[in-house]
Design a protein around this motif. Sequence first.
Motif, PDB file in Angstrom:
ATOM      1  N   ILE A   1       0.986  -1.569  -0.167  1.00 45.74           N
ATOM      2  CA  ILE A   1       0.066   0.073   0.094  1.00 45.74           C
ATOM      3  C   ILE A   1       0.406   1.559  -0.221  1.00 45.74           C
ATOM      4  O   ILE A   1       0.562   2.041  -0.733  1.00 45.74           O
ATOM      5  N   ASN A   2       2.025   1.021   0.707  1.00 42.20           N
ATOM      6  CA  ASN A   2       3.086   2.359   0.407  1.00 42.20           C
ATOM      7  C   ASN A   2       3.246   2.688  -0.930  1.00 42.20           C
ATOM      8  O   ASN A   2       3.173   3.978  -1.027  1.00 42.20           O
ATOM      9  N   ILE A   3       3.969   1.959  -1.558  1.00 43.07           N
ATOM     10  CA  ILE A   3       3.972   1.843  -3.148  1.00 43.07           C
ATOM     11  C   ILE A   3       3.268   2.419  -3.919  1.00 43.07           C
ATOM     12  O   ILE A   3       2.862   3.154  -4.768  1.00 43.07           O
ATOM     13  N   ALA A   4       1.787   1.696  -3.792  1.00 44.35           N
ATOM     14  CA  ALA A   4       0.381   2.194  -4.860  1.00 44.35           C
ATOM     15  C   ALA A   4      -0.170   3.684  -3.833  1.00 44.35           C
ATOM     16  O   ALA A   4       0.080   4.527  -4.467  1.00 44.35           O
ATOM     17  N   ASN A   5       0.470   4.452  -2.596  1.00 44.98           N
ATOM     18  CA  ASN A   5       0.382   5.846  -2.291  1.00 44.98           C
ATOM     19  C   ASN A   5       1.610   6.255  -2.997  1.00 44.98           C
ATOM     20  O   ASN A   5       0.879   7.889  -3.300  1.00 44.98           O
ATOM     21  N   GLU A   6       2.463   5.385  -3.580  1.00 42.10           N
ATOM     22  CA  GLU A   6       3.068   6.573  -3.660  1.00 42.10           C
ATOM     23  C   GLU A   6       2.741   7.246  -5.890  1.00 42.10           C
ATOM     24  O   GLU A   6       3.486   8.181  -6.056  1.00 42.10           O
TER      25      GLU A   6
ATOM     26  N   TYR B   1       3.930  -3.303   5.177  1.00 39.06           N
ATOM     27  CA  TYR B   1       2.795  -2.645   4.451  1.00 39.06           C
ATOM     28  C   TYR B   1       1.921  -3.777   2.524  1.00 39.06           C
ATOM     29  O   TYR B   1       1.743  -2.794   2.209  1.00 39.06           O
ATOM     30  N   GLU B   2       2.604  -4.504   3.106  1.00 43.81           N
ATOM     31  CA  GLU B   2       2.107  -5.910   2.217  1.00 43.81           C
ATOM     32  C   GLU B   2       0.576  -6.031   2.532  1.00 43.81           C
ATOM     33  O   GLU B   2       0.152  -6.823   3.688  1.00 43.81           O
ATOM     34  N   LEU B   3      -0.350  -6.287   1.594  1.00 46.28           N
ATOM     35  CA  LEU B   3      -2.022  -6.750   1.148  1.00 46.28           C
ATOM     36  C   LEU B   3      -1.357  -8.307   0.804  1.00 46.28           C
ATOM     37  O   LEU B   3      -0.909  -8.740   0.727  1.00 46.28           O
ATOM     38  N   THR B   4      -2.047  -9.035   2.435  1.00 41.23           N
ATOM     39  CA  THR B   4      -1.374 -10.990   1.882  1.00 41.23           C
ATOM     40  C   THR B   4      -3.161 -11.619   2.043  1.00 41.23           C
ATOM     41  O   THR B   4      -3.975 -10.716   2.408  1.00 41.23           O
ATOM     42  N   GLY B   5      -2.862 -12.894   1.811  1.00 37.06           N
ATOM     43  CA  GLY B   5      -3.960 -13.695   2.371  1.00 37.06           C
ATOM     44  C   GLY B   5      -4.892 -13.974   1.472  1.00 37.06           C
ATOM     45  O   GLY B   5      -4.420 -13.995  -0.289  1.00 37.06           O
ATOM     46  N   PRO B   6      -6.532 -14.565   0.616  1.00 40.03           N
ATOM     47  CA  PRO B   6      -6.555 -14.942  -0.134  1.00 40.03           C
ATOM     48  C   PRO B   6      -7.406 -14.291  -1.212  1.00 40.03           C
ATOM     49  O   PRO B   6      -7.496 -14.250  -2.638  1.00 40.03           O
ATOM     50  N   LEU B   7      -7.633 -12.577  -0.854  1.00 39.82           N
ATOM     51  CA  LEU B   7      -7.532 -11.941  -1.279  1.00 39.82           C
ATOM     52  C   LEU B   7      -6.548 -10.950  -2.559  1.00 39.82           C
ATOM     53  O   LEU B   7      -7.005 -11.432  -3.214  1.00 39.82           O
ATOM     54  N   ALA B   8      -5.362 -11.310  -2.040  1.00 42.72           N
ATOM     55  CA  ALA B   8      -4.442 -11.072  -2.942  1.00 42.72           C
ATOM     56  C   ALA B   8      -4.081 -11.893  -3.806  1.00 42.72           C
ATOM     57  O   ALA B   8      -3.845 -11.647  -5.333  1.00 42.72           O
ATOM     58  N   ASN B   9      -4.585 -13.371  -3.331  1.00 44.02           N
ATOM     59  CA  ASN B   9      -3.222 -14.015  -4.411  1.00 44.02           C
ATOM     60  C   ASN B   9      -5.001 -14.768  -5.007  1.00 44.02           C
ATOM     61  O   ASN B   9      -4.098 -14.631  -6.216  1.00 44.02           O
ATOM     62  N   LEU B  10      -5.845 -14.545  -5.203  1.00 46.82           N
ATOM     63  CA  LEU B  10      -7.236 -14.545  -5.722  1.00 46.82           C
ATOM     64  C   LEU B  10      -7.066 -13.427  -7.278  1.00 46.82           C
ATOM     65  O   LEU B  10      -7.188 -13.310  -8.526  1.00 46.82           O
ATOM     66  N   VAL B  11      -6.368 -12.196  -6.909  1.00 46.97           N
ATOM     67  CA  VAL B  11      -5.969 -11.162  -7.942  1.00 46.97           C
ATOM     68  C   VAL B  11      -4.941 -11.429  -8.639  1.00 46.97           C
ATOM     69  O   VAL B  11      -5.038 -11.168  -9.963  1.00 46.97           O
ATOM     70  N   LEU B  12      -4.004 -11.719  -7.739  1.00 49.96           N
ATOM     71  CA  LEU B  12      -2.724 -12.099  -8.757  1.00 49.96           C
ATOM     72  C   LEU B  12      -2.850 -13.309  -9.900  1.00 49.96           C
ATOM     73  O   LEU B  12      -2.081 -13.206 -10.526  1.00 49.96           O
ATOM     74  N   GLN B  13      -3.909 -14.674  -9.088  1.00 50.40           N
ATOM     75  CA  GLN B  13      -3.300 -15.733  -9.964  1.00 50.40           C
ATOM     76  C   GLN B  13      -4.372 -15.065 -11.409  1.00 50.40           C
ATOM     77  O   GLN B  13      -4.859 -16.178 -11.967  1.00 50.40           O
ATOM     78  N   ASN B  14      -4.731 -14.122 -11.209  1.00 51.20           N
ATOM     79  CA  ASN B  14      -5.960 -13.922 -12.773  1.00 51.20           C
ATOM     80  C   ASN B  14      -5.561 -12.846 -13.601  1.00 51.20           C
ATOM     81  O   ASN B  14      -5.939 -12.110 -14.583  1.00 51.20           O
ATOM     82  N   ILE B  15      -3.859 -12.725 -13.271  1.00 48.17           N
ATOM     83  CA  ILE B  15      -3.646 -11.419 -14.269  1.00 48.17           C
ATOM     84  C   ILE B  15      -2.328 -12.149 -15.210  1.00 48.17           C
ATOM     85  O   ILE B  15      -2.306 -13.366 -14.295  1.00 48.17           O
ATOM     86  N   SER B  16      -1.607 -11.431 -16.370  1.00 50.00           N
ATOM     87  CA  SER B  16       0.006 -11.810 -16.912  1.00 50.00           C
ATOM     88  C   SER B  16       0.636 -10.764 -16.616  1.00 50.00           C
ATOM     89  O   SER B  16       0.489  -9.438 -16.612  1.00 50.00           O
TER      90      SER B  16
END
Length: 261
Positions: free
Chosen positions: A132-137, A158-173
């Motif tokens: 979230i700190n990187i996104a803010n910048e 400041y990292e987002l973790t857990g099933p929600l983070a993995n769900l997004v990452l598993q569906n992008i390239s």
Amino acid sequence: MSTHERWTRLLEVLGEQGRIEVAEAAELLGVSAATIRRDMEELARQQLLTRTRGGAVLSGVAYDLPLRYKTARQADEKHRIARAVAGLIPPGAVVGLNGGTTTSEVARELATRADLAEQTAGTALTIVTNAINIANELAVRPYVKTVVTGGVARPNSYELTGPLANLVLQNISLDYAVLGVNAVDPRFGAAAHDEGEASANRAMAERADRVIVAADSTKLGKRAFAQVCAINEIAVLVTDTDAPDELVERISSQGVEVLCV
């Protein structure tokens, strides 16, 4: 030595030794015993160490220091590493960035790159991050498309973790995954202290065409609890010139391009 630097050094020594006495710390840092006592009291208030009679001992979180206390460690090396990593990213790329002090520097280098900032139309770079700190910048940079994963924020990184983070990452390239890690071992690969962070970072690496690991020399030859990726899954390791030749050779022999900057 500034207060912040003293606190960082105290926490580093505690991480290495498990405990330290006031007199020992005063001699090590070149300040008075009274100054050390005040420092220890403040760090104890922040629950980063536990005061004892005559000194302090390691608290439960000292092995994984909050990001604000890691910033001063290997600062010059991290700046050089970040500049080199940013130079590997072409305009128009889709880049995954995890959290950490080095990747935060990479984000700043990318955000201020002249060839990207001069683009007047469209997106010069797409950044996908769970930090979230990187996104803010980056969010204030109109030429950078910033994509943030969901998840639960870890206060240390400041990292987002857990099933929600993995769900997004598993569906992008991703074209590139730029990962900061706690350890790089020739056998165990890249790893993190926290298994939640490692899981999100692993998902990012699996979705990338090329994985770039940014790690200063103090992290080479070390192992951490949870693997992020195997050594042969890393395309490029960017480290500093203090990296031991023997370790560089062992890592590069497994097909990793090692850049010492």
